[in-house]
Design a protein around this motif. Structure first.
Motif, PDB file in Angstrom:
ATOM      1  N   PHE A   1       0.845  -1.185   0.000  1.00  6.02           N
ATOM      2  CA  PHE A   1       0.000   0.000   0.000  1.00  6.02           C
ATOM      3  C   PHE A   1       0.883   1.240   0.000  1.00  6.02           C
ATOM      4  O   PHE A   1       2.084   1.166   0.277  1.00  6.02           O
ATOM      5  CB  PHE A   1      -0.925   0.008   1.222  1.00  6.02           C
ATOM      6  CG  PHE A   1      -1.925  -1.114   1.202  1.00  6.02           C
ATOM      7  CD1 PHE A   1      -3.129  -0.967   0.553  1.00  6.02           C
ATOM      8  CD2 PHE A   1      -1.652  -2.322   1.813  1.00  6.02           C
ATOM      9  CE1 PHE A   1      -4.056  -1.987   0.519  1.00  6.02           C
ATOM     10  CE2 PHE A   1      -2.564  -3.357   1.788  1.00  6.02           C
ATOM     11  CZ  PHE A   1      -3.767  -3.189   1.142  1.00  6.02           C
ATOM     12  N   THR A   2       0.310   2.397  -0.289  1.00  7.20           N
ATOM     13  CA  THR A   2       1.111   3.618  -0.335  1.00  7.20           C
ATOM     14  C   THR A   2       1.350   4.199   1.050  1.00  7.20           C
ATOM     15  O   THR A   2       2.382   4.815   1.285  1.00  7.20           O
ATOM     16  CB  THR A   2       0.441   4.700  -1.211  1.00  7.20           C
ATOM     17  OG1 THR A   2      -0.860   4.961  -0.694  1.00  7.20           O
ATOM     18  CG2 THR A   2       0.357   4.253  -2.650  1.00  7.20           C
ATOM     19  N   SER A   3       0.420   4.004   1.964  1.00 15.91           N
ATOM     20  CA  SER A   3       0.567   4.575   3.295  1.00 15.91           C
ATOM     21  C   SER A   3      -0.401   3.900   4.256  1.00 15.91           C
ATOM     22  O   SER A   3      -1.137   2.997   3.879  1.00 15.91           O
ATOM     23  CB  SER A   3       0.303   6.082   3.261  1.00 15.91           C
ATOM     24  OG  SER A   3       0.576   6.646   4.525  1.00 15.91           O
ATOM     25  N   GLY A   4      -0.401   4.377   5.471  1.00 18.42           N
ATOM     26  CA  GLY A   4      -1.323   3.873   6.484  1.00 18.42           C
ATOM     27  C   GLY A   4      -1.250   4.730   7.719  1.00 18.42           C
ATOM     28  O   GLY A   4      -0.274   5.450   7.930  1.00 18.42           O
ATOM     29  N   ARG A   5      -2.279   4.655   8.543  1.00 13.81           N
ATOM     30  CA  ARG A   5      -2.294   5.398   9.806  1.00 13.81           C
ATOM     31  C   ARG A   5      -3.280   4.744  10.759  1.00 13.81           C
ATOM     32  O   ARG A   5      -4.118   3.930  10.360  1.00 13.81           O
ATOM     33  CB  ARG A   5      -2.652   6.857   9.576  1.00 13.81           C
ATOM     34  CG  ARG A   5      -4.062   7.090   9.116  1.00 13.81           C
ATOM     35  CD  ARG A   5      -4.341   8.583   8.961  1.00 13.81           C
ATOM     36  NE  ARG A   5      -5.707   8.797   8.555  1.00 13.81           N
ATOM     37  CZ  ARG A   5      -6.748   8.872   9.388  1.00 13.81           C
ATOM     38  NH1 ARG A   5      -6.563   8.745  10.683  1.00 13.81           N
ATOM     39  NH2 ARG A   5      -7.968   9.061   8.940  1.00 13.81           N
TER      40      ARG A   5
END
Length: 79
Positions: free
Chosen positions: A62-66
């Motif tokens: 994935f490109t990012s996460g939080r």
């Protein structure tokens, strides 16, 4: 005149049959764009925050996460 009526009736039946049989082709699966809900797996904590979450998401492709509190304080990845 009889030939024309028969031909028009046959053409009309073909058009109606085609319109009824092609409705399934127009349907498509709805895929989420953005947050992937089933990728909200790890629970965030003081030791597992946004930085670790983003790194794990990038490793998963994935490109990012939080950390998202709306999903029970889980790490959610985004495309």
């Amino acid at each position: 005149m009889g030939n024309t009526n028969t031909s028009m009736t046959f053409l009309l039946l073909i058009i109606i049959s085609a319109s009824f049989s092609s409705y399934n082709i127009l349907a498509s699966e709805i895929k989420p764009s953005g947050r992937i809900d089933d990728m909200c797996k790890n629970t965030c904590s003081p030791t597992y925050g946004d930085g670790k979450c983003a790194a794990d998401c990038r490793k998963a492709g994935f490109t990012s996460g939080r950390c998202a509190t709306s999903f029970g304080n889980k790490c959610c990845c985004t495309k």
